[in-house]
Design an enzyme around this catalytic site. Sequence first.
Site, PDB file in Angstrom:
ATOM      1  N   GLY A 112       0.830  -1.199   0.000  1.00  0.00           N
ATOM      2  CA  GLY A 112       0.000   0.000   0.000  1.00  0.00           C
ATOM      3  C   GLY A 112       0.864   1.247   0.000  1.00  0.00           C
ATOM      4  O   GLY A 112       0.548   2.242  -0.658  1.00  0.00           O
ATOM      5  N   THR A 113       1.972   1.197   0.747  1.00  0.00           N
ATOM      6  CA  THR A 113       2.906   2.324   0.790  1.00  0.00           C
ATOM      7  C   THR A 113       3.438   2.629  -0.606  1.00  0.00           C
ATOM      8  O   THR A 113       3.466   3.777  -1.040  1.00  0.00           O
ATOM      9  CB  THR A 113       4.061   2.015   1.767  1.00  0.00           C
ATOM     10  N   CYS A 172       6.160   6.988  23.668  1.00  0.00           N
ATOM     11  CA  CYS A 172       7.036   5.966  24.247  1.00  0.00           C
ATOM     12  C   CYS A 172       6.927   4.639  23.498  1.00  0.00           C
ATOM     13  O   CYS A 172       7.751   3.759  23.674  1.00  0.00           O
ATOM     14  CB  CYS A 172       6.705   5.776  25.727  1.00  0.00           C
ATOM     15  N   HIS A 222      -3.230  -6.452   2.653  1.00  0.00           N
ATOM     16  CA  HIS A 222      -3.176  -7.073   3.983  1.00  0.00           C
ATOM     17  C   HIS A 222      -4.092  -6.371   4.992  1.00  0.00           C
ATOM     18  O   HIS A 222      -4.316  -6.872   6.083  1.00  0.00           O
ATOM     19  CB  HIS A 222      -1.730  -7.186   4.500  1.00  0.00           C
ATOM     20  N   GLN A 227      -7.631   2.004   4.846  1.00  0.00           N
ATOM     21  CA  GLN A 227      -8.371   1.531   6.028  1.00  0.00           C
ATOM     22  C   GLN A 227      -9.796   1.096   5.728  1.00  0.00           C
ATOM     23  O   GLN A 227     -10.421   0.442   6.554  1.00  0.00           O
ATOM     24  CB  GLN A 227      -8.372   2.607   7.125  1.00  0.00           C
TER      25      GLN A 227
END
Lengths: 89, 428
Positions: free
Chosen positions: B119-120, B371, B247, B228
């Site tokens: 997809g990227t 974090c 995916h 999405q």
Amino acid sequence: MTSSQANPAGSAQSPALTIDALGKKCPIPIIMLAEQINYVPLNAIVAVLADDPAAFTDIPAWCRLKSHHHVASYELPERGWSIHVRRNY
Amino acid sequence: MKPRSRSWAVVCSCSRFVVHSFTLGDTLARTTVAPPRSPRPHRAWCDDWSVAYFDAASTEPLHPQAREALIAALDVGWADPARLYGSARRARMLLEQARTEVAEALGARADEVSFTSSGTQAVHLGVLGTLHGRRRSGRRLVTSAVEHSSVLHAAGIHERDGGSVETVGVGITGAVGAGAFCEAVLAEGTALACLQSANHEVGTVQPVAEVAAACAEAGVPLLVDAAQTAGRMPLPGGWSVLAASAHKWGGPAGVGVLVVRKGTRWRSPLPEDDRERRRVPGFENVPAIVAAAAALRATVAESAVESARLFALVDRVRTEVPRLVPEVEVIGDPVVRAPHIVTFSCLYVEGEALLTELDKAGFSVSSGSSCTASTLRPSHVLEAMGVLTHGNVRVSLPRGTSAADVDRFLTVLPGTVRRIREEAGVKL
């Protein structure tokens, strides 16, 4: 990331309390702010010094959630910000 | 669309086109492998049956029909689809059948669809290829502040190349301001507008229809990143370029989809070769593409019922979390949203500690807190929205998520948050 206002030379109200949270990761700066905001009088300013990028977003968001007022965030000369919050209640 | 359940369905569906070059019996003998039956049918897939997998927005578990199609196609779709002998023609037949099915599911023509390696890559090629094709019309890219990093990184390349990028901000729900976005599109020199169908971190659906109308008025192509929602929700209309990722809908990793509408100027930003109508370089992964098409077909067929079911489960999480856990902000639009995604932030809680404790309790979830990121920066999406970034949890439900697993999550979460706060010395 830019501060929301220019440097507060001569700004209206100076902080009644400064919390040094430099080097501390979120959520510690906010935990410190939540604990200590009640030590200042109503309408007084608390300045939180923080350099975790999360604090820059999270302290204004905390103010919105807790109905305190985020006055402004000023960039510090070295790194991080001084984030000013007014106690509303 | 009729669901097909036999493992050789994809092979079978195109075998009628194959010209006597292989015997169907031979193929089927090698490919009718009974798929393993799930012992716990209410879960799609998991390494460990005691874990509830709630990270579908990162990757959806492989759909059983994709698994069957993949195994079948590994045996018959391995040859080079660009060659002329029997096994090559068979691979090409499978590839073109998959292309037709994906085009149909996405409301496109088969010759508008190219398969990429992710997809990227589809986003990179879509953004840079359209900008390259339209460089005489302008050098301005308009996009939103909450796009996937693939869009922002492609925009960064465009800027370094001398182009300009206008990033339109979002409100507290994560939706881009339609008025501001349209105004930016209508400005002189806009070469491309780029907007996601729904946000990958908070689920908020973007006002694509309004933006598409402004783009049509201005004659500016609109790239929609549908990663999405493809397969889960009907696609908005009016786009010129579409990017998606297999995916995310239950296909295998390594397959993206780039759709470029007829009449849209597009020129490859990469060295060209002959594959995928000169749009995507490199040898096609035919078995994975066949499996991706099977997963999309199955997901679309199930989506009317399954998306509504997941939407209701997410509603339950959105309602119950603030009732059960003090000092929580549930983020994103409560209604205009993807069916399967919900994000919330717990005040005074460290995101990494929360993820670790939820993992121990048997829940795989994700977080936008700094974090938990390799960069130690909070998610750019949460930053742009101006919401709490610490103590953040994204729950995204895969197909088949049981109400029992969601209930167990809602039972475990309050105590987990309370313990982390107590250990940090937080008094509410």
